[in-house]
Scaffold this motif. Sequence first.
Motif, PDB file in Angstrom:
ATOM      1  N   LYS A  14     -11.701  -5.358 -19.842  1.00  0.00           N
ATOM      2  CA  LYS A  14     -12.079  -5.612 -18.450  1.00  0.00           C
ATOM      3  C   LYS A  14     -10.903  -5.604 -17.484  1.00  0.00           C
ATOM      4  O   LYS A  14     -11.091  -5.745 -16.283  1.00  0.00           O
ATOM      5  N   PHE A  15      -9.679  -5.463 -17.999  1.00  0.00           N
ATOM      6  CA  PHE A  15      -8.483  -5.577 -17.163  1.00  0.00           C
ATOM      7  C   PHE A  15      -8.460  -4.491 -16.101  1.00  0.00           C
ATOM      8  O   PHE A  15      -8.647  -3.312 -16.391  1.00  0.00           O
ATOM      9  N   GLN A  16      -8.241  -4.890 -14.837  1.00  0.00           N
ATOM     10  CA  GLN A  16      -8.273  -3.963 -13.709  1.00  0.00           C
ATOM     11  C   GLN A  16      -6.903  -3.755 -13.068  1.00  0.00           C
ATOM     12  O   GLN A  16      -6.784  -3.021 -12.089  1.00  0.00           O
ATOM     13  N   ASN A  17      -5.906  -4.450 -13.546  1.00  0.00           N
ATOM     14  CA  ASN A  17      -4.558  -4.381 -12.975  1.00  0.00           C
ATOM     15  C   ASN A  17      -4.529  -4.927 -11.542  1.00  0.00           C
ATOM     16  O   ASN A  17      -3.818  -4.431 -10.682  1.00  0.00           O
ATOM     17  N   ASP A  18      -5.331  -5.951 -11.312  1.00  0.00           N
ATOM     18  CA  ASP A  18      -5.401  -6.672 -10.041  1.00  0.00           C
ATOM     19  C   ASP A  18      -5.265  -8.150 -10.400  1.00  0.00           C
ATOM     20  O   ASP A  18      -6.175  -8.738 -10.995  1.00  0.00           O
ATOM     21  N   ALA A  19      -4.129  -8.744 -10.075  1.00  0.00           N
ATOM     22  CA  ALA A  19      -3.806 -10.094 -10.552  1.00  0.00           C
ATOM     23  C   ALA A  19      -4.888 -11.122 -10.224  1.00  0.00           C
ATOM     24  O   ALA A  19      -5.234 -11.937 -11.075  1.00  0.00           O
ATOM     25  N   GLU A  20      -5.405 -11.096  -9.022  1.00  0.00           N
ATOM     26  CA  GLU A  20      -6.405 -12.086  -8.638  1.00  0.00           C
ATOM     27  C   GLU A  20      -7.706 -11.900  -9.418  1.00  0.00           C
ATOM     28  O   GLU A  20      -8.249 -12.861  -9.969  1.00  0.00           O
ATOM     29  N   LYS A  21      -8.196 -10.679  -9.475  1.00  0.00           N
ATOM     30  CA  LYS A  21      -9.437 -10.404 -10.214  1.00  0.00           C
ATOM     31  C   LYS A  21      -9.243 -10.648 -11.704  1.00  0.00           C
ATOM     32  O   LYS A  21     -10.124 -11.216 -12.372  1.00  0.00           O
ATOM     33  N   ASP A  22      -8.110 -10.209 -12.235  1.00  0.00           N
ATOM     34  CA  ASP A  22      -7.860 -10.385 -13.657  1.00  0.00           C
ATOM     35  C   ASP A  22      -7.641 -11.848 -14.019  1.00  0.00           C
ATOM     36  O   ASP A  22      -8.055 -12.302 -15.080  1.00  0.00           O
ATOM     37  N   GLY A  23      -7.016 -12.598 -13.127  1.00  0.00           N
ATOM     38  CA  GLY A  23      -6.849 -14.034 -13.358  1.00  0.00           C
ATOM     39  C   GLY A  23      -8.200 -14.730 -13.456  1.00  0.00           C
ATOM     40  O   GLY A  23      -8.433 -15.547 -14.350  1.00  0.00           O
ATOM     41  N   MET A  24      -9.101 -14.371 -12.551  1.00  0.00           N
ATOM     42  CA  MET A  24     -10.454 -14.946 -12.574  1.00  0.00           C
ATOM     43  C   MET A  24     -11.187 -14.530 -13.844  1.00  0.00           C
ATOM     44  O   MET A  24     -11.859 -15.340 -14.478  1.00  0.00           O
ATOM     45  N   MET A  25     -11.026 -13.279 -14.236  1.00  0.00           N
ATOM     46  CA  MET A  25     -11.689 -12.790 -15.446  1.00  0.00           C
ATOM     47  C   MET A  25     -11.153 -13.518 -16.682  1.00  0.00           C
ATOM     48  O   MET A  25     -11.924 -13.934 -17.549  1.00  0.00           O
ATOM     49  N   ILE A  26      -9.847 -13.707 -16.771  1.00  0.00           N
ATOM     50  CA  ILE A  26      -9.256 -14.443 -17.902  1.00  0.00           C
ATOM     51  C   ILE A  26      -9.794 -15.865 -17.924  1.00  0.00           C
ATOM     52  O   ILE A  26     -10.175 -16.385 -18.979  1.00  0.00           O
ATOM     53  N   TYR A  27      -9.838 -16.493 -16.765  1.00  0.00           N
ATOM     54  CA  TYR A  27     -10.375 -17.851 -16.658  1.00  0.00           C
ATOM     55  C   TYR A  27     -11.824 -17.895 -17.168  1.00  0.00           C
ATOM     56  O   TYR A  27     -12.188 -18.776 -17.948  1.00  0.00           O
ATOM     57  N   GLU A  28     -12.634 -16.936 -16.756  1.00  0.00           N
ATOM     58  CA  GLU A  28     -14.041 -16.894 -17.171  1.00  0.00           C
ATOM     59  C   GLU A  28     -14.187 -16.628 -18.667  1.00  0.00           C
ATOM     60  O   GLU A  28     -15.020 -17.255 -19.329  1.00  0.00           O
ATOM     61  N   VAL A  29     -13.381 -15.728 -19.208  1.00  0.00           N
ATOM     62  CA  VAL A  29     -13.448 -15.419 -20.646  1.00  0.00           C
ATOM     63  C   VAL A  29     -13.140 -16.676 -21.464  1.00  0.00           C
ATOM     64  O   VAL A  29     -13.864 -17.010 -22.413  1.00  0.00           O
ATOM     65  N   PHE A  30     -12.091 -17.393 -21.114  1.00  0.00           N
ATOM     66  CA  PHE A  30     -11.720 -18.575 -21.894  1.00  0.00           C
ATOM     67  C   PHE A  30     -12.654 -19.754 -21.648  1.00  0.00           C
ATOM     68  O   PHE A  30     -12.929 -20.523 -22.574  1.00  0.00           O
ATOM     69  N   CYS A  77      -4.044 -18.787 -15.092  1.00  0.00           N
ATOM     70  CA  CYS A  77      -4.659 -17.544 -15.567  1.00  0.00           C
ATOM     71  C   CYS A  77      -4.169 -16.348 -14.750  1.00  0.00           C
ATOM     72  O   CYS A  77      -3.932 -15.270 -15.298  1.00  0.00           O
ATOM     73  N   THR A  78      -4.002 -16.549 -13.458  1.00  0.00           N
ATOM     74  CA  THR A  78      -3.474 -15.486 -12.603  1.00  0.00           C
ATOM     75  C   THR A  78      -2.029 -15.176 -12.979  1.00  0.00           C
ATOM     76  O   THR A  78      -1.632 -14.005 -13.000  1.00  0.00           O
ATOM     77  N   ALA A  79      -1.262 -16.194 -13.309  1.00  0.00           N
ATOM     78  CA  ALA A  79       0.119 -15.973 -13.748  1.00  0.00           C
ATOM     79  C   ALA A  79       0.149 -15.165 -15.047  1.00  0.00           C
ATOM     80  O   ALA A  79       1.000 -14.274 -15.214  1.00  0.00           O
ATOM     81  N   ILE A  80      -0.768 -15.428 -15.956  1.00  0.00           N
ATOM     82  CA  ILE A  80      -0.857 -14.656 -17.202  1.00  0.00           C
ATOM     83  C   ILE A  80      -1.228 -13.212 -16.884  1.00  0.00           C
ATOM     84  O   ILE A  80      -0.668 -12.277 -17.459  1.00  0.00           O
ATOM     85  N   ALA A  81      -2.169 -13.017 -15.971  1.00  0.00           N
ATOM     86  CA  ALA A  81      -2.554 -11.663 -15.567  1.00  0.00           C
ATOM     87  C   ALA A  81      -1.349 -10.908 -15.010  1.00  0.00           C
ATOM     88  O   ALA A  81      -1.141  -9.730 -15.330  1.00  0.00           O
ATOM     89  N   LYS A  82      -0.537 -11.576 -14.216  1.00  0.00           N
ATOM     90  CA  LYS A  82       0.661 -10.946 -13.662  1.00  0.00           C
ATOM     91  C   LYS A  82       1.650 -10.584 -14.760  1.00  0.00           C
ATOM     92  O   LYS A  82       2.278  -9.527 -14.706  1.00  0.00           O
ATOM     93  N   ARG A  83       1.794 -11.447 -15.760  1.00  0.00           N
ATOM     94  CA  ARG A  83       2.705 -11.140 -16.878  1.00  0.00           C
ATOM     95  C   ARG A  83       2.200  -9.938 -17.668  1.00  0.00           C
ATOM     96  O   ARG A  83       2.984  -9.077 -18.077  1.00  0.00           O
TER      97      ARG A  83
END
Length: 84
Positions: free
Chosen positions: A37-53, A68-74
Amino acid sequence: MNFETVKREIDRWDPIELLACAPPDEYDIESEKIASKFQNDAEKDGMMIYEVFTEAFETGFTESLDECTAIAKRIQELIRKAGI
């Protein structure tokens, strides 16, 4: 998306602190979902990571959306460096 890149970063993060006593594939399902699901958009991906976990671990997951947003950025940075 590269599953191995996501898996490596999620395992390093170990948000539920399970890897000390769980098998190394503990976060494989979550990492697969994130990679697909990764979109390479930190905000969207942070929310997605948060929702998955949150879905996977419910009240056991206590990390913030900001974390989660910080993890997406990494993950984005690792992808950029790897040229994926």
